[in-house]
Design an enzyme around this catalytic site. Sequence first.
Site, PDB file in Angstrom:
ATOM      1  N   ILE A 129       0.751  -1.177   0.099  1.00  0.00           N
ATOM      2  CA  ILE A 129       0.189  -0.062  -0.136  1.00  0.00           C
ATOM      3  C   ILE A 129       0.900   1.235  -0.056  1.00  0.00           C
ATOM      4  O   ILE A 129       0.874   2.072   1.096  1.00  0.00           O
ATOM      5  CB  ILE A 129      -1.131  -0.138   1.269  1.00  0.00           C
ATOM      6  CG1 ILE A 129      -1.701  -1.351   1.342  1.00  0.00           C
ATOM      7  CG2 ILE A 129      -1.947   1.185   1.053  1.00  0.00           C
ATOM      8  CD1 ILE A 129      -2.423  -1.570   2.645  1.00  0.00           C
ATOM      9  N   PRO A 130       1.518   1.391  -1.030  1.00  0.00           N
ATOM     10  CA  PRO A 130       2.276   2.866  -1.298  1.00  0.00           C
ATOM     11  C   PRO A 130       1.694   3.962  -0.953  1.00  0.00           C
ATOM     12  O   PRO A 130       0.329   4.061  -1.439  1.00  0.00           O
ATOM     13  CB  PRO A 130       2.770   2.882  -2.679  1.00  0.00           C
ATOM     14  CG  PRO A 130       2.487   1.757  -3.503  1.00  0.00           C
ATOM     15  CD  PRO A 130       1.273   0.782  -2.426  1.00  0.00           C
ATOM     16  N   HIS A 131       1.851   4.744  -0.388  1.00  0.00           N
ATOM     17  CA  HIS A 131       1.044   6.135   0.230  1.00  0.00           C
ATOM     18  C   HIS A 131       1.946   7.209   0.544  1.00  0.00           C
ATOM     19  O   HIS A 131       3.106   7.152   0.642  1.00  0.00           O
ATOM     20  CB  HIS A 131       0.327   5.777   1.309  1.00  0.00           C
ATOM     21  CG  HIS A 131       0.881   5.210   2.677  1.00  0.00           C
ATOM     22  ND1 HIS A 131       1.132   4.107   2.933  1.00  0.00           N
ATOM     23  CD2 HIS A 131       1.266   5.957   3.734  1.00  0.00           C
ATOM     24  CE1 HIS A 131       2.092   3.808   3.926  1.00  0.00           C
ATOM     25  NE2 HIS A 131       1.903   5.103   4.413  1.00  0.00           N
ATOM     26  N   GLY A 132       1.375   8.313   0.367  1.00  0.00           N
ATOM     27  CA  GLY A 132       2.078   9.749   0.823  1.00  0.00           C
ATOM     28  C   GLY A 132       0.982  10.797   0.834  1.00  0.00           C
ATOM     29  O   GLY A 132      -0.072  10.634   0.634  1.00  0.00           O
ATOM     30  N   LEU A 188      -2.441   5.140  -2.370  1.00  0.00           N
ATOM     31  CA  LEU A 188      -3.048   6.163  -1.416  1.00  0.00           C
ATOM     32  C   LEU A 188      -2.321   7.604  -1.554  1.00  0.00           C
ATOM     33  O   LEU A 188      -1.161   7.471  -0.794  1.00  0.00           O
ATOM     34  CB  LEU A 188      -3.629   5.586  -0.272  1.00  0.00           C
ATOM     35  CG  LEU A 188      -4.303   6.452   0.839  1.00  0.00           C
ATOM     36  CD1 LEU A 188      -5.639   6.976   0.255  1.00  0.00           C
ATOM     37  CD2 LEU A 188      -4.534   5.926   2.096  1.00  0.00           C
TER      38      LEU A 188
END
Length: 153
Positions: A65-68, A103
């Site tokens: 779930i890569p997110h930033g 996300l």
Amino acid sequence: MKIVDLLNPAAIVADLSAVDKDAVLEELAKAVVQVEKSLDHGDVVRVLQERERLGSTGIGDGVAIPHGKLRTIDQLVLSFGRSGKGVEFDSLDGKPAQLFFLLLAPEESVGMHLKTLARISKLLKSSAVRQRLLSADSEAELYRIIGEEEERL
């Protein structure tokens, strides 16, 4: 907030061509920028790579779930991708990731960002859900499965 309320079906990539972590981030960023025209592809990739340097967002069981956070948005934005072969993502369990939710959240967002991460994690905790997503034939079917399974949460 439901995942399907945040996920534009046009931001789903059923067959990621990426073979490494950076390429996955690039491809998912491209998908999200296509539906959120105000986003800058380079900014999205930079934020994701910065977050990955803090620690992998590969949570295990074939899921990442890569997110930033970005200053330039005022609402949560999602994209989804699937890799049939799997991609080495420095996951907690050491296994390749196949299912990816990207996300992006507004820089000042805390609560909704964390709730959405938790909702995605909960959705993908089930091996049956993961298997359904891996077996889906199209972007439309992936979106439908996400919606159906989310109703069961």
